[in-house]
Write a protein that holds these residues in place. Structure first.
Motif, mmCIF file in Angstrom:
data_model
loop_
_atom_site.group_PDB
_atom_site.id
_atom_site.type_symbol
_atom_site.label_atom_id
_atom_site.label_comp_id
_atom_site.label_asym_id
_atom_site.label_seq_id
_atom_site.Cartn_x
_atom_site.Cartn_y
_atom_site.Cartn_z
ATOM 1 N N PRO A 304 29.216 -1.369 -0.567
ATOM 2 C CA PRO A 304 29.392 -2.119 0.696
ATOM 3 C C PRO A 304 30.426 -3.228 0.582
ATOM 4 O O PRO A 304 31.219 -3.448 1.507
ATOM 5 N N GLN A 305 30.450 -3.921 -0.540
ATOM 6 C CA GLN A 305 31.438 -4.986 -0.738
ATOM 7 C C GLN A 305 32.840 -4.406 -0.814
ATOM 8 O O GLN A 305 33.807 -4.988 -0.294
ATOM 9 N N ALA A 306 32.981 -3.225 -1.456
ATOM 10 C CA ALA A 306 34.288 -2.578 -1.555
ATOM 11 C C ALA A 306 34.770 -2.098 -0.182
ATOM 12 O O ALA A 306 35.967 -2.162 0.130
ATOM 13 N N GLN A 307 33.835 -1.630 0.631
ATOM 14 C CA GLN A 307 34.222 -1.119 1.951
ATOM 15 C C GLN A 307 34.768 -2.209 2.854
ATOM 16 O O GLN A 307 35.599 -1.948 3.729
ATOM 17 N N LEU A 308 34.312 -3.455 2.653
ATOM 18 C CA LEU A 308 34.826 -4.559 3.467
ATOM 19 C C LEU A 308 36.316 -4.776 3.226
ATOM 20 O O LEU A 308 37.022 -5.288 4.098
ATOM 21 N N ARG A 344 36.758 -7.913 -6.418
ATOM 22 C CA ARG A 344 37.336 -9.187 -5.982
ATOM 23 C C ARG A 344 38.812 -9.298 -6.341
ATOM 24 O O ARG A 344 39.574 -9.968 -5.665
ATOM 25 N N HIS A 345 39.223 -8.661 -7.435
ATOM 26 C CA HIS A 345 40.619 -8.782 -7.863
ATOM 27 C C HIS A 345 41.474 -7.593 -7.439
ATOM 28 O O HIS A 345 42.649 -7.518 -7.798
ATOM 29 N N SER A 346 40.877 -6.669 -6.729
ATOM 30 C CA SER A 346 41.671 -5.555 -6.188
ATOM 31 C C SER A 346 42.195 -5.941 -4.799
ATOM 32 O O SER A 346 41.481 -6.587 -4.027
ATOM 33 N N PRO A 347 43.396 -5.556 -4.461
ATOM 34 C CA PRO A 347 43.932 -5.877 -3.133
ATOM 35 C C PRO A 347 43.247 -5.028 -2.058
ATOM 36 O O PRO A 347 42.573 -4.035 -2.361
ATOM 37 N N THR A 348 43.417 -5.428 -0.827
ATOM 38 C CA THR A 348 42.895 -4.627 0.293
ATOM 39 C C THR A 348 43.507 -3.225 0.239
ATOM 40 O O THR A 348 44.703 -3.061 -0.032
ATOM 41 N N LYS A 349 42.655 -2.233 0.474
ATOM 42 C CA LYS A 349 43.026 -0.815 0.363
ATOM 43 C C LYS A 349 43.419 -0.430 -1.066
ATOM 44 O O LYS A 349 44.180 0.516 -1.278
ATOM 45 N N GLY A 350 42.897 -1.179 -2.024
ATOM 46 C CA GLY A 350 43.148 -0.842 -3.422
ATOM 47 C C GLY A 350 42.211 0.257 -3.905
ATOM 48 O O GLY A 350 41.450 0.858 -3.124
ATOM 49 N N ARG A 351 42.248 0.508 -5.222
ATOM 50 C CA ARG A 351 41.428 1.580 -5.786
ATOM 51 C C ARG A 351 40.769 1.091 -7.079
ATOM 52 O O ARG A 351 41.340 0.275 -7.813
#
Length: 438
Positions: A304-308, A344-351
């Protein structure tokens, strides 16, 4: 350095105490008599023979005072005494008292003429070993000095110095110079002191480092607590004073208050967990655990946190039934922290790429994100408590700096470890392992 057991040293000391007096006694005997024999010397034999000849050839002059004076002078020169008696044991001449006779050696013989005893002669001569005894006593004193010197050098002085060193160590002075000794037991005690002093130095150094870390943590925690508390108090004051007039503004204030409360709750929980892992007080319920199952649960909880942030999570082909000995709850907590750090350290739309595999007697896992990765300085401090690599300590981009520390300690408590590095394709790469159940 070659050493002696104290029992062997004692035997050698006793041997010297017996040997030296004997050597000095024999040396004095050789110097005085020119022989190693301990009987009558050649000179004494010659003097006795001369005395016997003088007495035998002057049987008729035994009662003559002039001859007696001559005999007396001869006896003084030869250090002997004589008792002349008649056939009926009557004393004719005596040069020594009965008291002195008991301390001298004697030879007796009788003079016979025509088959009858005409006189009896007793010759007393000195058999004193006074010089030899004095020499033996000197040898004993020398032996005592030699034994005393080595005892003082190898036993008394080292023990005294180690006693002083023990007092200095008790007072906190660890820069002590421990004495050396050729006695094995004392050398072993000295080596034990060396180990103890080295351990104390290491312990004190660790204590100093822990004290510095404790002060740093207190200061950091005060900063981390103050920021959300100030924000929380400000928004609550705004709600109380009616600054938020519209329902939308009130909802925004309440959302911020909930966010700050969640931050405080998470910080307190992290601090609690960190403190328990620091002092090994955390409850460790060891059971047979499927590591793959635990990893999948951690991934599900972080989705859920990653989906945000629209971050996709790619899972590798996880092996089935990777059984390990451990605490499923603690392992999930450790993996959650690692995954949270990646999100937290991955950019938006990261992997985020997660792999798990077995190799030999271990199960390995890797977590790679597509963020900026670690700087050179961060790679050396990433697992240190409250280190985030950000001077501003901005909560929008980082946590409180305890997650990775807690994860590493939990994994190490399970017999494994975690290392941090940068992937060659970019992004941070965390690699960990845990031993499989036997």
């Amino acid at each position: 350095m070659k050493t002696l057991r104290i029992r062997k040293f004692t035997v050698i000391c006793l041997f010297l105490l017996l040997l030296f007096p004997w050597l000095f006694f024999v040396a004095a005997q050789v110097l005085e008599t020119k022989t190693l024999g301990f009987g009558i010397s050649d000179k004494q034999k010659a003097d006795i023979k001369e005395t016997v000849q003088l007495i035998e050839t002057n049987l008729k002059n035994w009662k003559d005072p002039v001859w007696q004076n001559r005999l007396n002078k001869h006896l003084e020169n030869t250090n002997m005494n004589v008792l002349l008696q008649s056939a009926l044991n009557e004393t004719i001449y005596q040069s020594v008292s009965n008291h002195e006779q008991s301390f001298m050696k004697s030879e007796q013989f009788s003079l016979i003429e025509d088959g009858q005893v005409t006189g009896k002669v007793t010759i007393y001569y000195s058999n004193s070993r006074l010089k030899q005894i004095i020499a033996a006593f000197v040898g004993l004193i020398v032996a005592f000095f030699i034994v005393g010197y080595f005892m003082r050098r190898n036993i008394l002085i080292p023990l005294e110095k180690m006693s002083n060193c023990a007092r200095k160590i008790a007072e906190g002075d660890l820069d002590v110079q421990l004495p050396s000794s050729e006695i094995t037991e004392i050398a072993e005690v000295r080596d034990g002191f060396h180990v103890m002093v080295a351990g104390l130095k290491k312990s004190f150094q660790k204590q100093v480092e822990m004290e510095a870390e404790r002060r740093f943590i207190i200061a950091s925690v005060a900063h981390d607590l103050r920021t959300p508390l100030f924000a929380l108090r400000g928004y609550l004051d705004g709600l109380e004073k009616g600054i938020a007039t519209s329902p939308e503004k009130q909802a925004k204030y309440i959302a911020v208050c909930k966010e700050k409360s969640a931050q405080l709750d998470r910080l307190v929980e992290d601090l609690f967990t960190y403190t328990k892992t620091e002092y090994s007080e955390i409850e460790f319920n060891e059971n047979k655990v499927d590591f793959t199952h635990v990893l999948k649960k951690a991934i599900d909880s972080i989705k859920p946190q990653a989906q945000l942030k629209y971050i996709s999570i790619t899972e590798g082909n996880f092996p089935n039934h990777c059984m390990i000995n451990g605490d499923a709850h603690l392992l999930e907590r450790a993996l959650n922290n690692l995954l949270d750090n990646a999100v937290r350290h991955s950019p938006t739309k990261g992997r985020i790429f997660i792999h798990c595999y077995q190799e030999s007697d271990r199960v390995y896992f890797t977590i790679r994100d597509t963020g900026k990765g670690f700087s050179a300085d961060e790679l050396h401090h990433v697992f240190e408590p409250l280190y985030r690599g950000e001077v501003s300590r901005n909560y929008s981009t980082g946590g409180f700096g305890l997650g990775l520390t807690i994860s590493q300690r939990i994994i190490r408590q399970h017999g494994g470890d975690i290392i941090a590095e940068n992937d060659k394709e970019g992004g941070a790469l965390l690699t960990g392992w845990v031993p499989l159940a036997g």
